[in-house]
Design a protein around this motif. Structure first.
Motif, short mmCIF file in Angstrom:
data_model
loop_
_atom_site.label_atom_id
_atom_site.label_comp_id
_atom_site.label_asym_id
_atom_site.label_seq_id
_atom_site.Cartn_x
_atom_site.Cartn_y
_atom_site.Cartn_z
N UNK A 201 53.04 45.53 35.34
CA UNK A 201 53.93 44.39 35.14
C UNK A 201 53.95 43.91 33.71
N UNK A 202 52.76 43.76 33.12
CA UNK A 202 52.70 43.29 31.73
C UNK A 202 53.19 44.36 30.77
N UNK A 203 53.04 45.64 31.18
CA UNK A 203 53.54 46.73 30.35
C UNK A 203 55.05 46.68 30.22
N UNK A 204 55.72 46.35 31.32
CA UNK A 204 57.18 46.24 31.29
C UNK A 204 57.62 45.11 30.36
N UNK A 205 56.89 44.01 30.43
CA UNK A 205 57.18 42.88 29.52
C UNK A 205 56.93 43.30 28.08
N UNK B 62 40.06 40.47 37.00
CA UNK B 62 40.88 40.98 38.10
C UNK B 62 41.99 39.99 38.48
N UNK B 63 41.87 38.75 37.98
CA UNK B 63 42.89 37.73 38.24
C UNK B 63 43.91 37.73 37.11
N UNK B 64 45.19 37.73 37.47
CA UNK B 64 46.24 37.75 36.47
C UNK B 64 46.27 36.45 35.67
N UNK B 65 46.24 35.32 36.36
CA UNK B 65 46.37 34.02 35.68
C UNK B 65 45.09 33.59 34.98
N UNK C 82 36.95 46.97 31.75
CA UNK C 82 36.29 45.81 32.38
C UNK C 82 36.69 45.64 33.84
N UNK C 83 37.76 46.30 34.27
CA UNK C 83 38.12 46.26 35.68
C UNK C 83 39.44 45.61 36.02
N UNK C 84 40.32 45.43 35.03
CA UNK C 84 41.64 44.84 35.30
C UNK C 84 42.43 45.74 36.25
N UNK C 85 43.27 45.13 37.05
CA UNK C 85 44.05 45.88 38.04
C UNK C 85 45.20 46.62 37.37
N UNK C 86 45.42 47.85 37.83
CA UNK C 86 46.50 48.68 37.27
C UNK C 86 47.86 48.04 37.54
N UNK C 87 48.03 47.42 38.70
CA UNK C 87 49.30 46.77 39.02
C UNK C 87 49.65 45.68 38.03
#
Length: 366
Positions: free
Chosen positions: A190-194, A138-141, A181-186
């Motif tokens: 962001x990573x999808x745009x990249x 759930x953490x981006x970093x 696994x529960x990653x955040x859609x937000x």
């Protein structure tokens, strides 16, 4: 770990063997003329497919009896081995070039495709990592970036061959596992745009990819060039009608559709067996997906659940991309149809992967 079930998932075994049998028949039907022309043997491709199928079935039943937790122990080593093979395939004299891609290691006609095995190795490693660090995802970093960063390193190495189709399946499967696994859609947005920016860069960097995109949008703008495969594939689908022209009666396999026994075998199947035959195959794939999801949901631990969802996700994504290309819904990319297309590494890997799910099914509560 609960006691082992007496039998693995019988429905999955039956469906897999049915798909494999249809595949062998269609490989012969699609390739008989080509085999006779190139090798003076109408059964050339069919005999090799039978050999690959035999090896794959043996691997499936052997792995079916190996406790799936074994792959958790060996996941990191398997991933490292696959990375080494991806490096080795790029070395001149070691990697073999076919169709403009340096993707194979082997001797003569017998070879392996390391990128295919990287898919399963990555699934196994991610299943272990996500089962041990699910809260971090759930953490981006701390979770998402390191996880997908590893995936993108493998993708970059596969693209050096280049093999966009296999790389896309691996990335897509990894994203499915991370999402489950529960990653955040937000974070995905962001990573999808990249990712879209990176994909645009990949397309612009290679003129043939630009042609594939433009031919996908309007294949008739270059009917004898970049749009040729899509047009010929559509010409296969149309005449099939409801019942098809009959087994062995395809017209497009006679030099019109390039390599009809591999990426475009679904087009030949639709032409010969018609709408009913095509739908029957899609029903079989749907049954396979259904059983795989049930096994994943009933797995006794997170590792087994992530491993099963990763494998069945890989199969589903590959089926969607292949059929999407054949029907003109997606740009042309070289990727096989699981269990049906001709190919040693792909077929062996798929059957071995099903063996892993079948072992999980022996413990699954569903």
């Amino acid at each position: 770990m609960p006691a082992t079930r007496s039998t693995p998932d019988i429905i999955m075994i039956v469906v897999t063997l049915l798909l494999l049998s249809i595949g062998i028949i269609m490989v012969y039907s699609a390739s008989a003329d080509l085999g006779l022309y190139k090798f003076d043997d109408a059964f050339f491709f069919a005999k090799r497919q039978l050999l690959f199928a035999g090896v794959g079935i043996a691997a499936m039943f052997f792995i079916m009896n190996i406790n799936y937790m074994t792959w958790r122990v060996w996941s990191k080593i398997l991933l490292i081995i696959c990375f080494v093979l991806l490096i080795a395939v790029l070395i001149p004299g070691v990697g073999m070039v076919r169709g403009g891609a340096r993707s194979w290691i082997g001797v003569g006609a017998f070879s392996i495709q390391p990128s295919e095995f990287m898919k399963l190795a990555m699934i196994t490693f991610l299943a272990k990592y996500l089962s041990e660090h699910q809260k971090k995802i759930t953490s981006l970093k701390k979770g998402l970036v390191p996880t997908l960063g590893l995936v993108m390193v493998a993708f970059a190495m596969i693209m050096l061959q280049p093999d966009l189709g296999t790389g896309a399946v691996m990335v897509g499967t990894s994203i499915v596992m991370v999402f489950v696994a529960g990653a955040r859609i937000s974070h995905f947005v962001g990573m999808g745009l990249i990712g879209l920016i990176g994909l645009a860069g990949l397309i612009i960097s290679a003129p043939y990819r630009i042609k594939r995109i433009t031919s996908f949008l309007d294949p008739w703008s270059d009917p004898l060039g970049s749009g040729f495969q899509i047009i010929q594939s559509l010409y296969s689908l149309g005449p099939g009608g409801l019942l098809g022209l009959g087994l062995g009666q395809s017209r497009q396999k006679f030099g019109y559709l390039p390599e009809p026994q591999t990426d475009f075998i679904f087009a030949i199947l639709s032409e010969e067996l018609g709408f009913i035959g095509a739908v029957f195959v899609l029903i079989l794939f749907s049954l396979l997906l259904w059983r795989g999801i049930r096994i994943a949901l009933g797995a006794p631990d997170l590792f087994g659940s992530f491993l099963a969802i990763g494998i069945i996700g890989m199969v589903a994504i590959q089926v969607m991309i292949n059929i999407g290309v054949v029907t003109g819904l997606m740009p042309v990319t070289g990727i096989t149809l699981p269990f049906l297309s001709y190919g040693g590494s792909s077929l062996t890997l798929m059957l071995a992967s099903i063996g892993v799910i079948l072992n999980i099914s022996r413990y699954s509560r569903y």
